[in-house]
Design a protein around this motif. Structure first.
Motif, PDB file in Angstrom:
ATOM      1  N   GLY A  73      20.193  55.471 -20.039  1.00  0.00           N
ATOM      2  CA  GLY A  73      18.805  55.205 -19.727  1.00  0.00           C
ATOM      3  C   GLY A  73      17.607  55.679 -21.013  1.00  0.00           C
TER       4      GLY A  73
ATOM      5  N   SER B 246      24.381  57.697 -16.712  1.00  0.00           N
ATOM      6  CA  SER B 246      23.250  56.896 -16.236  1.00  0.00           C
ATOM      7  C   SER B 246      22.080  57.299 -16.988  1.00  0.00           C
TER       8      SER B 246
ATOM      9  N   TYR C 281      11.957  53.886 -17.946  1.00  0.00           N
ATOM     10  CA  TYR C 281      13.067  54.600 -18.106  1.00  0.00           C
ATOM     11  C   TYR C 281      13.858  54.879 -16.840  1.00  0.00           C
TER      12      TYR C 281
ATOM     13  N   ALA D 231      15.769  51.611 -16.339  1.00  0.00           N
ATOM     14  CA  ALA D 231      16.972  51.725 -17.288  1.00  0.00           C
ATOM     15  C   ALA D 231      18.185  52.291 -16.930  1.00  0.00           C
ATOM     16  N   CYS D 232      17.808  53.683 -16.024  1.00  0.00           N
ATOM     17  CA  CYS D 232      18.809  54.517 -15.416  1.00  0.00           C
ATOM     18  C   CYS D 232      19.396  53.803 -14.135  1.00  0.00           C
TER      19      CYS D 232
ATOM     20  N   GLY E 149      18.526  45.789 -15.558  1.00  0.00           N
ATOM     21  CA  GLY E 149      17.918  47.148 -15.947  1.00  0.00           C
ATOM     22  C   GLY E 149      17.340  47.128 -17.238  1.00  0.00           C
ATOM     23  N   ILE E 150      17.923  46.658 -18.250  1.00  0.00           N
ATOM     24  CA  ILE E 150      17.403  46.559 -19.663  1.00  0.00           C
ATOM     25  C   ILE E 150      16.176  45.837 -19.712  1.00  0.00           C
TER      26      ILE E 150
ATOM     27  N   ALA F 102      21.674  50.967 -15.337  1.00  0.00           N
ATOM     28  CA  ALA F 102      23.102  51.737 -15.950  1.00  0.00           C
ATOM     29  C   ALA F 102      23.917  52.207 -14.868  1.00  0.00           C
TER      30      ALA F 102
ATOM     31  N   THR G 235      15.830  53.190 -23.587  1.00  0.00           N
ATOM     32  CA  THR G 235      14.345  53.208 -23.727  1.00  0.00           C
ATOM     33  C   THR G 235      13.924  53.905 -25.047  1.00  0.00           C
TER      34      THR G 235
ATOM     35  N   MET H 289      13.293  47.217 -17.683  1.00  0.00           N
ATOM     36  CA  MET H 289      12.806  48.286 -18.552  1.00  0.00           C
ATOM     37  C   MET H 289      11.751  47.863 -19.687  1.00  0.00           C
TER      38      MET H 289
END
Length: 272
Positions: free
Chosen positions: A183, A179, A21, A24-25, A59-60, A28, A187, A63
């Motif tokens: 995220g 973000s 997570y 991902a944040c 990021g994705i 973003a 997730t 994650m």
């Protein structure tokens, strides 16, 4: 004898979902700031949009594979196909770039946002299931069609919301809050997709812990995207607009007639 194997996504407890997570944040947040900069720097728009796409895509992807560290199938070892794993990273960055460049150059009209969000969302879902296709367990992974469809819908909605935020939100704190939401959505899409997975084993199942080799492989694969995120973070943090704030950086310079050096001349004009 066929039995349903236990599939776990939390072999290390809350460590992997929390770390996933946060990545991902981070992706973003960097992507939002880069896209915001592209709206204010026309002569460097392509560069900022490209950096934003790389940030969000990495990021994705990061994650996904951090979350996959906690993936375990009872009774079998888990490995990964390297070409498919690398390809999934390329897909993530490419589809995000398509959406970001579309709204970055064509604007944030509803049609553009829906089109870009749909393309990006489908691409993110493709990245997820391509990454799952790279998983090697020695058995066949089965998917529940309805749960898969739900994960794709979540991906499209999350991508559309992310692109809207990227071109609509300019404040630092507003971007940070957006973000966190983005995220969470990305997730959630991952774990909804993982909830669709089931495995049927033939014979007696035994408990198998995640292998050290698999962990090393994932850590090596994560090194590149993590370096890209670090590079993007350095650029964003040293950007004057980020350090000074949008309002200070974009404030117009004082007009020449109010500069102190011109006041005496104005006063001389008022003398008879």
């Amino acid at each position: 004898m066929t039995a349903t194997a236990t599939v776990s996504n939390f072999s290390y407890g809350a460590v992997t979902p929390v770390a996933a997570y946060l990545m991902a944040c981070l992706g973003a947040a960097l992507g939002l700031r880069c896209t915001t900069r592209s709206m204010r720097r026309v002569h460097r728009r392509a560069g900022w949009l490209a950096l934003g796409a790389v940030s969000i895509g990495c990021g994705i992807w990061t994650m996904h594979f951090i979350a996959m560290i906690g993936f375990n199938v009872q009774g079998t070892l888990v490995g990964y196909d390297t070409p498919k794993t690398v390809l999934s990273l390329g897909v993530a960055i490419t589809v995000v770039a398509m959406g970001v460049f579309l709204v970055g150059y064509r604007g944030r009209s509803p049609v553009n946002l829906v089109t870009a969000g749909t393309v990006t969302g489908l691409g993110v879902a493709s990245m997820h299931y391509l990454g799952m296709a790279a998983v090697q367990t020695g058995v066949t992974l089965n998917y529940d069609v309805r749960t898969v469809a739900l994960s794709v819908v979540v991906a499209v909605v999350a991508a559309t919301a992310a692109l809207w935020a990227a071109v609509s939100i300019s404040g630092v704190w507003s971007s940070a809050a957006a973000s966190l939401v983005m995220g969470a959505a990305v997730t959630a899409m991952h774990y909804i997709g993982m909830a669709a997975v089931s495995v049927h084993l033939t014979g007696r199942a035994v408990a198998v812990q995640p292998s050290v080799g698999m962990l090393v492989f994932l850590l090596v694969m994560l090194a590149g995207p993590l370096a890209a995120l670090l590079f993007a973070a350095i650029i964003v943090m040293f950007d004057p607009g980020m350090m000074l704030g949008d309002d200070v950086w974009d404030r117009p310079a004082p007009a020449p007639h109010i500069i102190g050096a011109t006041i005496p001349a104005q006063r001389r004009e008022q003398k008879p």
